[in-house]
Design an enzyme around this catalytic site. Structure first.
Site, PDB file in Angstrom:
ATOM      1  N   ASP A   2      55.815  34.129-112.943  1.00  0.00           N
ATOM      2  CA  ASP A   2      57.016  33.639-113.054  1.00  0.00           C
ATOM      3  C   ASP A   2      57.846  34.618-111.873  1.00  0.00           C
ATOM      4  O   ASP A   2      57.600  35.633-111.261  1.00  0.00           O
ATOM      5  CB  ASP A   2      57.578  34.139-114.358  1.00  0.00           C
ATOM      6  CG  ASP A   2      58.803  33.828-114.795  1.00  0.00           C
ATOM      7  OD1 ASP A   2      59.059  32.932-115.735  1.00  0.00           O
ATOM      8  OD2 ASP A   2      60.021  34.094-114.057  1.00  0.00           O
ATOM      9  N   PHE A  50      55.660  25.399-116.646  1.00  0.00           N
ATOM     10  CA  PHE A  50      57.007  25.496-117.471  1.00  0.00           C
ATOM     11  C   PHE A  50      58.094  25.830-116.402  1.00  0.00           C
ATOM     12  O   PHE A  50      59.385  25.832-116.812  1.00  0.00           O
ATOM     13  CB  PHE A  50      56.765  26.563-118.626  1.00  0.00           C
ATOM     14  CG  PHE A  50      56.146  26.167-119.716  1.00  0.00           C
ATOM     15  CD1 PHE A  50      56.687  25.873-120.844  1.00  0.00           C
ATOM     16  CD2 PHE A  50      54.655  26.606-119.554  1.00  0.00           C
ATOM     17  CE1 PHE A  50      55.899  25.720-122.099  1.00  0.00           C
ATOM     18  CE2 PHE A  50      53.757  26.290-120.836  1.00  0.00           C
ATOM     19  CZ  PHE A  50      54.326  26.019-121.826  1.00  0.00           C
ATOM     20  N   SER A  54      66.972  25.642-115.646  1.00  0.00           N
ATOM     21  CA  SER A  54      67.152  24.617-116.401  1.00  0.00           C
ATOM     22  C   SER A  54      68.647  24.379-117.120  1.00  0.00           C
ATOM     23  O   SER A  54      68.770  23.645-118.076  1.00  0.00           O
ATOM     24  CB  SER A  54      66.230  25.323-117.715  1.00  0.00           C
ATOM     25  OG  SER A  54      66.736  26.113-118.416  1.00  0.00           O
ATOM     26  N   ASP A 100      64.026  15.430-121.907  1.00  0.00           N
ATOM     27  CA  ASP A 100      64.325  13.886-122.270  1.00  0.00           C
ATOM     28  C   ASP A 100      65.700  13.760-121.201  1.00  0.00           C
ATOM     29  O   ASP A 100      66.075  12.587-121.207  1.00  0.00           O
ATOM     30  CB  ASP A 100      64.926  13.909-123.622  1.00  0.00           C
ATOM     31  CG  ASP A 100      65.911  14.870-124.036  1.00  0.00           C
ATOM     32  OD1 ASP A 100      66.406  15.661-123.051  1.00  0.00           O
ATOM     33  OD2 ASP A 100      66.176  14.751-125.207  1.00  0.00           O
ATOM     34  N   GLU A 101      66.285  14.571-120.622  1.00  0.00           N
ATOM     35  CA  GLU A 101      67.355  14.108-119.652  1.00  0.00           C
ATOM     36  C   GLU A 101      67.159  13.406-118.489  1.00  0.00           C
ATOM     37  O   GLU A 101      68.088  12.846-118.097  1.00  0.00           O
ATOM     38  CB  GLU A 101      67.958  15.676-119.114  1.00  0.00           C
ATOM     39  CG  GLU A 101      68.395  16.624-120.161  1.00  0.00           C
ATOM     40  CD  GLU A 101      69.486  17.484-120.206  1.00  0.00           C
ATOM     41  OE1 GLU A 101      70.249  17.367-118.741  1.00  0.00           O
ATOM     42  OE2 GLU A 101      69.995  18.365-120.795  1.00  0.00           O
ATOM     43  N   VAL A 180      84.097  24.574-126.812  1.00  0.00           N
ATOM     44  CA  VAL A 180      83.376  23.190-127.067  1.00  0.00           C
ATOM     45  C   VAL A 180      84.136  22.416-126.005  1.00  0.00           C
ATOM     46  O   VAL A 180      85.060  22.231-125.698  1.00  0.00           O
ATOM     47  CB  VAL A 180      83.900  22.968-128.114  1.00  0.00           C
ATOM     48  CG1 VAL A 180      83.150  21.461-128.719  1.00  0.00           C
ATOM     49  CG2 VAL A 180      83.334  23.900-129.574  1.00  0.00           C
ATOM     50  N   ARG A 188      73.013  16.028-129.619  1.00  0.00           N
ATOM     51  CA  ARG A 188      71.921  16.492-129.169  1.00  0.00           C
ATOM     52  C   ARG A 188      70.851  16.282-130.229  1.00  0.00           C
ATOM     53  O   ARG A 188      71.231  16.557-131.209  1.00  0.00           O
ATOM     54  CB  ARG A 188      71.839  17.856-128.373  1.00  0.00           C
ATOM     55  CG  ARG A 188      72.867  17.904-127.349  1.00  0.00           C
ATOM     56  CD  ARG A 188      72.260  17.135-126.018  1.00  0.00           C
ATOM     57  NE  ARG A 188      73.099  17.339-124.846  1.00  0.00           N
ATOM     58  CZ  ARG A 188      73.937  16.316-124.367  1.00  0.00           C
ATOM     59  NH1 ARG A 188      74.193  15.374-125.246  1.00  0.00           N
ATOM     60  NH2 ARG A 188      74.578  16.609-123.109  1.00  0.00           N
ATOM     61  N   HIS A 258      79.163  14.388-118.396  1.00  0.00           N
ATOM     62  CA  HIS A 258      78.366  14.923-119.395  1.00  0.00           C
ATOM     63  C   HIS A 258      77.733  13.773-120.413  1.00  0.00           C
ATOM     64  O   HIS A 258      78.412  12.864-120.598  1.00  0.00           O
ATOM     65  CB  HIS A 258      79.445  15.453-120.403  1.00  0.00           C
ATOM     66  CG  HIS A 258      79.073  16.239-121.572  1.00  0.00           C
ATOM     67  ND1 HIS A 258      80.048  17.176-122.266  1.00  0.00           N
ATOM     68  CD2 HIS A 258      78.018  16.632-122.069  1.00  0.00           C
ATOM     69  CE1 HIS A 258      79.268  17.581-123.231  1.00  0.00           C
ATOM     70  NE2 HIS A 258      78.197  17.458-123.253  1.00  0.00           N
TER      71      HIS A 258
HETATM   72  O1  DAU Z   1      67.652  17.949-123.608  1.00  0.00           O
HETATM   73  C1  DAU Z   1      66.630  18.637-123.155  1.00  0.00           C
HETATM   74  C2  DAU Z   1      67.710  19.910-122.484  1.00  0.00           C
HETATM   75  O2  DAU Z   1      68.363  20.568-123.345  1.00  0.00           O
HETATM   76  C3  DAU Z   1      66.851  20.803-121.267  1.00  0.00           C
HETATM   77  O3  DAU Z   1      66.212  19.847-120.401  1.00  0.00           O
HETATM   78  C4  DAU Z   1      67.761  21.823-120.692  1.00  0.00           C
HETATM   79  O4  DAU Z   1      67.079  22.505-119.913  1.00  0.00           O
HETATM   80  C5  DAU Z   1      68.535  22.423-121.694  1.00  0.00           C
HETATM   81  O5  DAU Z   1      69.628  23.288-121.149  1.00  0.00           O
HETATM   82  C6  DAU Z   1      69.361  21.540-122.613  1.00  0.00           C
HETATM   83  O6  DAU Z   1      70.406  20.797-121.875  1.00  0.00           O
HETATM   84  P1  DAU Z   1      71.841  20.726-122.652  1.00  0.00           P
HETATM   85  O7  DAU Z   1      72.902  20.231-121.588  1.00  0.00           O
HETATM   86  O8  DAU Z   1      72.081  19.448-123.691  1.00  0.00           O
HETATM   87  O9  DAU Z   1      72.162  22.093-123.119  1.00  0.00           O
HETATM   88  P2  DAU Z   1      73.158  22.918-123.363  1.00  0.00           P
HETATM   89  O10 DAU Z   1      72.939  23.966-124.412  1.00  0.00           O
HETATM   90  O11 DAU Z   1      73.946  23.412-121.957  1.00  0.00           O
HETATM   91  O12 DAU Z   1      74.324  21.899-124.142  1.00  0.00           O
HETATM   92  C7  DAU Z   1      74.071  21.407-125.208  1.00  0.00           C
HETATM   93  C8  DAU Z   1      75.609  20.611-125.620  1.00  0.00           C
HETATM   94  O13 DAU Z   1      76.351  21.506-125.684  1.00  0.00           O
HETATM   95  C9  DAU Z   1      76.135  19.784-124.439  1.00  0.00           C
HETATM   96  O14 DAU Z   1      76.293  18.551-124.877  1.00  0.00           O
HETATM   97  C10 DAU Z   1      77.054  20.340-123.833  1.00  0.00           C
HETATM   98  C11 DAU Z   1      77.418  21.235-125.052  1.00  0.00           C
HETATM   99  N1  DAU Z   1      78.209  22.426-124.670  1.00  0.00           N
HETATM  100  C12 DAU Z   1      77.379  23.673-123.984  1.00  0.00           C
HETATM  101  C13 DAU Z   1      77.785  24.818-123.461  1.00  0.00           C
HETATM  102  C14 DAU Z   1      76.768  25.661-123.065  1.00  0.00           C
HETATM  103  C15 DAU Z   1      79.534  22.969-125.091  1.00  0.00           C
HETATM  104  O15 DAU Z   1      80.213  22.269-125.657  1.00  0.00           O
HETATM  105  N2  DAU Z   1      79.815  24.398-124.548  1.00  0.00           N
HETATM  106  C16 DAU Z   1      79.046  25.199-124.073  1.00  0.00           C
HETATM  107  O16 DAU Z   1      79.502  26.289-123.717  1.00  0.00           O
END
Ligand code: DAU
Length: 318
Positions: A2, A50, A54, A100-101, A180, A188, A258
């Site tokens: 790592d 891994f 990310s 899955d992204e 948000v 998700r 998004h």
């Molecule tokens: O789907 C798998 C993926 O899930 C992984 O490949 C990624 O490494 C991982 O980071 C995650 O991606 P997301 O972009 O879905 O995860 P995140 O936690 O950043 O955001 C989840 C949802 O929440 C997304 O719709 C954006 C929203 N969000 C995120 C943050 C950090 C907010 O509304 N506010 C925030 O402050």
């Protein structure tokens, strides 16, 4: 192996620190010399890959860091396997952990299957898609034994607090606004990290070479509903009157590009290897909240220093 960049932390490996079959090597997978040196020293017969940058938001600020770690890093590792293993490919395996992204964004209907065409839309997902393509290219071109899996959103302990769930838990604890994105309508599919790891273990030992497997939670949540549920759980745990934490919710500018919805069809994994998610989501979230509340020192350490700078750039200067 790592690189121990901002989200890497040897404390996360304390449980296995003294295991006889564990050795830690600090190193960057994109560094060809270092990788070759470790292949020569340990004569690996399998690689479980891994390592990745990310976080989607970080990829928007610094896309090239993602190209380097995710595309170059994967190509260097694949090439090290090709060079080191040569024609001795029996009982060798390169396992690629992906996301899955790579499939892009779903509308309100449908699920991602292993045959869904790739349609990445962020620098992060484009870099993971490119890495997946390199893995399959090494399989077809050089006959390298590979397997990959593409998983939905994970949650659980030790999750770096840049991601939605740990960020919200930490902000609720500290009475900070809960940012948000947009209207909170994005969806998700959440999976407990230990269920993901169990799936990887199964696929690693019993999956078919040259195949990919989708892993998902069958557990779709709109962001705003999830944040509200976390607020309710935290009110209970922190003995706050119901409704206190939800007052911290603050709608902020949306993430560019998004993706609206991710949802996984994990039928192949279920039918071939009998895997299904084990943990109820609300119970998993409670366990996760308990872990964060019992490990404040860990959270404080990982959110000091560089995290503050990131937080300011991402949330306070927009
Ligand atoms: O789907 C798998 C993926 O899930 C992984 O490949 C990624 O490494 C991982 O980071 C995650 O991606 P997301 O972009 O879905 O995860 P995140 O936690 O950043 O955001 C989840 C949802 O929440 C997304 O719709 C954006 C929203 N969000 C995120 C943050 C950090 C907010 O509304 N506010 C925030 O402050």
């Amino acid at each position: 192996m790592d690189a121990l960049t901002y989200a890497g932390n040897l404390e996360n490996l304390k449980d296995i620190e003294n295991a006889p079959n564990y050795i830690f090597e600090k190193g960057d997978i994109a560094n060809e010399e270092r990788t070759a040196e470790l292949f020569a020293r340990y004569a690996f017969d399998a690689v479980l890959h891994f390592a990745a940058e990310s976080h989607v938001d970080r990829s928007i600020y610094d896309p090239l860091a993602f190209v380097r770690a995710n595309v170059m890093g994967t190509a260097v590792l694949l090439n090290a396997c090709r060079e080191y293993w040569g024609k001795q490919l029996k009982d060798k395996l390169f396992y690629h952990v992906s996301t899955d992204e790579v499939y892009g964004s779903l509308g309100s209907e449908g699920l991602f299957t292993e045959r869904t065409p790739y349609d990445p839309r962020s620098p992060y997902s484009a870099s993971k898609a490119a890495s997946d393509h390199f893995v399959m290219a090494y399989y077809h071109t050089y006959g390298l034994p590979v397997i990959m899996s593409n998983c939905s959103n994970n949650y659980g302990s030790h999750h770096f607090p840049e991601k939605l769930i740990p960020l919200m838990i930490n902000n609720i604890r500290n009475n900070k606004p809960l940012p948000v994105y947009g209207r909170g309508e994005n969806i998700r599919d959440w999976l407990w990290v230990e269920d993901h790891v169990r799936a990887i273990d199964l696929i690693f030992h019993r999956g078919r070479i040259g195949e990919k497997y989708n892993i998902g939670g069958l557990n779709e949540w709109k962001n705003i509903d999830l944040v509200r549920l976390l607020c309710r759980i935290m009110d209970k745990k922190l003995n706050r009157p119901e409704g206190t934490s939800a007052k911290l919710i603050a709608y902020v500018a949306d993430r560019p590009g998004h993706d609206l919805r991710y949802a996984i069809d994990a039928t192949k994994l279920k039918n071939e290897l009998g895997w299904t998610p084990s943990l109820d989501f609300e119970e998993g979230l409670e366990r996760t909240v308990d872990w964060y509340l019992n490990n404040e020192d860990w959270v404080n350490r990982v959110t000091s220093g560089a995290y503050q700078q990131y937080y300011e750039q991402q949330y306070l200067k927009r």
